[in-house]
Design a protein around this motif. Structure first.
Motif, PDB file in Angstrom:
ATOM      1  N   ARG A  10       0.861  -1.191   0.000  1.00 60.22           N
ATOM      2  CA  ARG A  10       0.000   0.000   0.000  1.00 60.22           C
ATOM      3  C   ARG A  10       0.897   1.240   0.000  1.00 60.22           C
ATOM      4  NH1 ARG A  10      -2.969  -3.567  -1.160  1.00 60.22           N
ATOM      5  NH2 ARG A  10      -4.829  -4.294  -0.034  1.00 60.22           N
ATOM      6  N   PRO A  11       1.466   1.591  -1.161  1.00 61.08           N
ATOM      7  CA  PRO A  11       2.453   2.681  -1.207  1.00 61.08           C
ATOM      8  C   PRO A  11       1.887   4.062  -0.932  1.00 61.08           C
ATOM      9  CG  PRO A  11       1.903   1.933  -3.420  1.00 61.08           C
ATOM     10  CD  PRO A  11       1.275   0.956  -2.467  1.00 61.08           C
ATOM     11  N   TYR A  12       0.551   4.212  -1.023  1.00 61.89           N
ATOM     12  CA  TYR A  12      -0.059   5.524  -0.780  1.00 61.89           C
ATOM     13  C   TYR A  12      -1.183   5.413   0.243  1.00 61.89           C
ATOM     14  CZ  TYR A  12       2.272   6.822  -5.151  1.00 61.89           C
ATOM     15  OH  TYR A  12       3.208   7.053  -6.137  1.00 61.89           O
ATOM     16  N   LEU A  13      -1.364   6.504   0.977  1.00 71.35           N
ATOM     17  CA  LEU A  13      -2.502   6.662   1.878  1.00 71.35           C
ATOM     18  C   LEU A  13      -3.290   7.878   1.415  1.00 71.35           C
ATOM     19  CD1 LEU A  13      -0.771   6.080   5.341  1.00 71.35           C
ATOM     20  CD2 LEU A  13      -2.173   4.454   4.051  1.00 71.35           C
ATOM     21  N   TYR A  14      -4.614   7.822   1.579  1.00 69.53           N
ATOM     22  CA  TYR A  14      -5.488   8.870   1.071  1.00 69.53           C
ATOM     23  C   TYR A  14      -6.322   9.465   2.202  1.00 69.53           C
ATOM     24  CZ  TYR A  14      -4.327   6.459  -3.267  1.00 69.53           C
ATOM     25  OH  TYR A  14      -3.647   5.868  -4.305  1.00 69.53           O
ATOM     26  N   HIS A  15      -6.470  10.775   2.155  1.00 76.69           N
ATOM     27  CA  HIS A  15      -7.274  11.489   3.157  1.00 76.69           C
ATOM     28  C   HIS A  15      -8.220  12.432   2.425  1.00 76.69           C
ATOM     29  CE1 HIS A  15      -8.227  13.403   7.014  1.00 76.69           C
ATOM     30  NE2 HIS A  15      -8.097  14.563   6.409  1.00 76.69           N
ATOM     31  N   LEU A  16      -9.500  12.348   2.745  1.00 73.03           N
ATOM     32  CA  LEU A  16     -10.510  13.205   2.117  1.00 73.03           C
ATOM     33  C   LEU A  16     -10.952  14.256   3.119  1.00 73.03           C
ATOM     34  CD1 LEU A  16     -13.431  12.177  -0.145  1.00 73.03           C
ATOM     35  CD2 LEU A  16     -13.931  13.541   1.880  1.00 73.03           C
ATOM     36  N   THR A  17     -11.014  15.512   2.665  1.00 76.61           N
ATOM     37  CA  THR A  17     -11.401  16.595   3.567  1.00 76.61           C
ATOM     38  C   THR A  17     -12.092  17.703   2.784  1.00 76.61           C
ATOM     39  OG1 THR A  17     -10.580  18.063   5.327  1.00 76.61           O
ATOM     40  CG2 THR A  17      -9.230  17.872   3.350  1.00 76.61           C
ATOM     41  N   SER A  18     -12.659  18.650   3.494  1.00 75.75           N
ATOM     42  CA  SER A  18     -13.250  19.818   2.860  1.00 75.75           C
ATOM     43  C   SER A  18     -12.164  20.619   2.156  1.00 75.75           C
ATOM     44  CB  SER A  18     -13.939  20.689   3.913  1.00 75.75           C
ATOM     45  OG  SER A  18     -14.280  21.944   3.376  1.00 75.75           O
ATOM     46  N   LEU A  31      -2.294  16.898  10.178  1.00 73.67           N
ATOM     47  CA  LEU A  31      -3.731  16.637  10.235  1.00 73.67           C
ATOM     48  C   LEU A  31      -4.070  16.420  11.698  1.00 73.67           C
ATOM     49  CD1 LEU A  31      -3.919  14.078   7.290  1.00 73.67           C
ATOM     50  CD2 LEU A  31      -4.875  16.382   7.272  1.00 73.67           C
ATOM     51  N   PHE A  32      -5.095  17.121  12.175  1.00 75.83           N
ATOM     52  CA  PHE A  32      -5.470  17.036  13.578  1.00 75.83           C
ATOM     53  C   PHE A  32      -6.820  16.338  13.719  1.00 75.83           C
ATOM     54  CE2 PHE A  32      -2.889  20.949  13.227  1.00 75.83           C
ATOM     55  CZ  PHE A  32      -1.886  20.637  14.134  1.00 75.83           C
ATOM     56  N   SER A  33      -6.962  15.565  14.792  1.00 80.90           N
ATOM     57  CA  SER A  33      -8.253  14.946  15.081  1.00 80.90           C
ATOM     58  C   SER A  33      -9.253  16.011  15.511  1.00 80.90           C
ATOM     59  CB  SER A  33      -8.106  13.907  16.187  1.00 80.90           C
ATOM     60  OG  SER A  33      -7.877  14.544  17.446  1.00 80.90           O
ATOM     61  N   ALA A  34     -10.533  15.667  15.457  1.00 80.17           N
ATOM     62  CA  ALA A  34     -11.577  16.600  15.893  1.00 80.17           C
ATOM     63  C   ALA A  34     -11.367  17.003  17.349  1.00 80.17           C
ATOM     64  CB  ALA A  34     -12.953  15.967  15.711  1.00 80.17           C
ATOM     65  N   ASN A  35     -11.041  16.030  18.209  1.00 77.77           N
ATOM     66  CA  ASN A  35     -10.839  16.348  19.623  1.00 77.77           C
ATOM     67  C   ASN A  35      -9.672  17.300  19.837  1.00 77.77           C
ATOM     68  OD1 ASN A  35     -12.943  14.684  20.254  1.00 77.77           O
ATOM     69  ND2 ASN A  35     -11.702  13.060  21.156  1.00 77.77           N
ATOM     70  N   THR A  36      -8.600  17.095  19.080  1.00 73.95           N
ATOM     71  CA  THR A  36      -7.435  17.970  19.209  1.00 73.95           C
ATOM     72  C   THR A  36      -7.762  19.386  18.770  1.00 73.95           C
ATOM     73  OG1 THR A  36      -5.890  16.128  18.902  1.00 73.95           O
ATOM     74  CG2 THR A  36      -5.049  18.349  18.446  1.00 73.95           C
ATOM     75  N   LEU A  37      -8.492  19.521  17.677  1.00 71.61           N
ATOM     76  CA  LEU A  37      -8.893  20.850  17.216  1.00 71.61           C
ATOM     77  C   LEU A  37      -9.768  21.540  18.253  1.00 71.61           C
ATOM     78  CD1 LEU A  37      -9.682  20.135  13.456  1.00 71.61           C
ATOM     79  CD2 LEU A  37      -7.776  21.483  14.357  1.00 71.61           C
ATOM     80  N   ILE A  38     -10.673  20.793  18.859  1.00 74.88           N
ATOM     81  CA  ILE A  38     -11.536  21.369  19.886  1.00 74.88           C
ATOM     82  C   ILE A  38     -10.703  21.860  21.068  1.00 74.88           C
ATOM     83  CG2 ILE A  38     -13.273  20.775  21.641  1.00 74.88           C
ATOM     84  CD1 ILE A  38     -14.551  18.966  19.441  1.00 74.88           C
ATOM     85  N   VAL A 101      -7.245  10.729  13.441  1.00 76.57           N
ATOM     86  CA  VAL A 101      -7.142  11.127  12.038  1.00 76.57           C
ATOM     87  C   VAL A 101      -7.251   9.840  11.230  1.00 76.57           C
ATOM     88  CG1 VAL A 101      -5.627  12.065  10.255  1.00 76.57           C
ATOM     89  CG2 VAL A 101      -5.690  13.112  12.536  1.00 76.57           C
ATOM     90  N   PHE A 102      -8.053   9.874  10.159  1.00 69.92           N
ATOM     91  CA  PHE A 102      -8.297   8.674   9.365  1.00 69.92           C
ATOM     92  C   PHE A 102      -7.746   8.806   7.953  1.00 69.92           C
ATOM     93  CE2 PHE A 102     -11.427   8.537  12.701  1.00 69.92           C
ATOM     94  CZ  PHE A 102     -11.558   7.190  13.001  1.00 69.92           C
ATOM     95  N   THR A 184      -5.097   4.833  11.006  1.00 65.17           N
ATOM     96  CA  THR A 184      -5.485   5.921  11.902  1.00 65.17           C
ATOM     97  C   THR A 184      -4.323   6.401  12.774  1.00 65.17           C
ATOM     98  OG1 THR A 184      -6.144   4.624  13.862  1.00 65.17           O
ATOM     99  CG2 THR A 184      -7.706   4.732  12.036  1.00 65.17           C
ATOM    100  N   PHE A 185      -4.494   7.625  13.254  1.00 63.72           N
ATOM    101  CA  PHE A 185      -3.469   8.256  14.081  1.00 63.72           C
ATOM    102  C   PHE A 185      -4.175   9.022  15.203  1.00 63.72           C
ATOM    103  CE2 PHE A 185      -2.316   7.977   9.678  1.00 63.72           C
ATOM    104  CZ  PHE A 185      -1.057   7.400   9.686  1.00 63.72           C
TER     105      PHE A 185
END
Length: 209
Positions: A10-18, A31-38, A101-102, A184-185
């Motif tokens: 799996r040479p690449y990882l993908y993240h989808l966001t606004s 990339l920050f988790s929702a809890n970290t941003l809060i 983070v996913f 995940t992270f």
């Protein structure tokens, strides 16, 4: 699971966001988790969001920067309550999700997520798996789409079980590389190496840095 085998397969990882998050991600290289941003807002009134299902997208303001948290509408709280382990409540598991983070390890899995938000014209980031895992040794793997709660007839009308043991390090992931559904992270994923972006999974990925 052999982590090196995973990186090769799996040479690449993908993240989808606004698309509105793109500049913040590029500038912070994180990339920050929702809890970290809060937590970064220092706004105590937002603490309850950590254990609640987001029915709509949510805006988080940190100083002069605005971040957009994606909704969690696909999660059925009623269905989720039936498939939890460890005596967890729905709020416990939602906190667990919001703490992460996913990323998706394949385009096939990315497609399933992308179609849900395609009309919003999100942005897709692609990263080097080896660079990301080297910079983030706290990586954990999940065998299922942790936010999917559709009941299964094979499981007696409930969704696959999930709880504290759903996210594990490579050495504890006792399945094959092909069985990794999510990468995940906790709290934060530091972005190392090149960043590519695209508007669609089948589109051209252009290097941003």
């Amino acid at each position: 699971m052999d982590i090196q085998k995973f990186i090769i397969s799996r040479p690449y990882l993908y993240h989808l966001t606004s698309s509105q998050n793109a500049d913040n991600i590029s500038s912070t290289k994180s990339l920050f988790s929702a809890n970290t941003l809060i937590d970064m807002t220092n706004d105590e009134s937002l603490q309850g969001v950590k254990r609640a299902r987001r029915a709509e997208h949510q805006t988080i303001v940190i100083g002069e920067n605005t971040f957009f948290l994606r909704d969690q509408r696909p999660i059925s709280e009623k269905a989720l309550a039936k498939c939890l382990t460890n005596n967890w409540s729905v709020g416990d598991f939602l906190f667990h999700l919001n703490d992460r983070v996913f990323m998706w390890p394949t385009l096939d899995r990315l497609w399933k997520h992308f179609t849900r938000y395609e009309q919003e014209r999100p942005i897709i980031f692609r990263f080097s798996t080896s660079d990301i895992i080297e910079a983030n040794p706290h990586v954990k793997f999940c065998r299922l789409n942790s936010g999917a709660t559709r009941p299964s007839s094979y499981l007696g009308g409930i969704a696959p079980l999930r709880g504290a043991e759903s996210f594990v390090v490579a050495d504890q992931f006792d399945r094959q590389v092909r069985d990794v559904a999510e990468v995940t992270f906790e709290n934060e994923c530091k972005i190392a190496g090149p960043i590519w972006s695209s508007a669609r999974p089948d589109g051209d990925f252009h290097q941003m840095n």
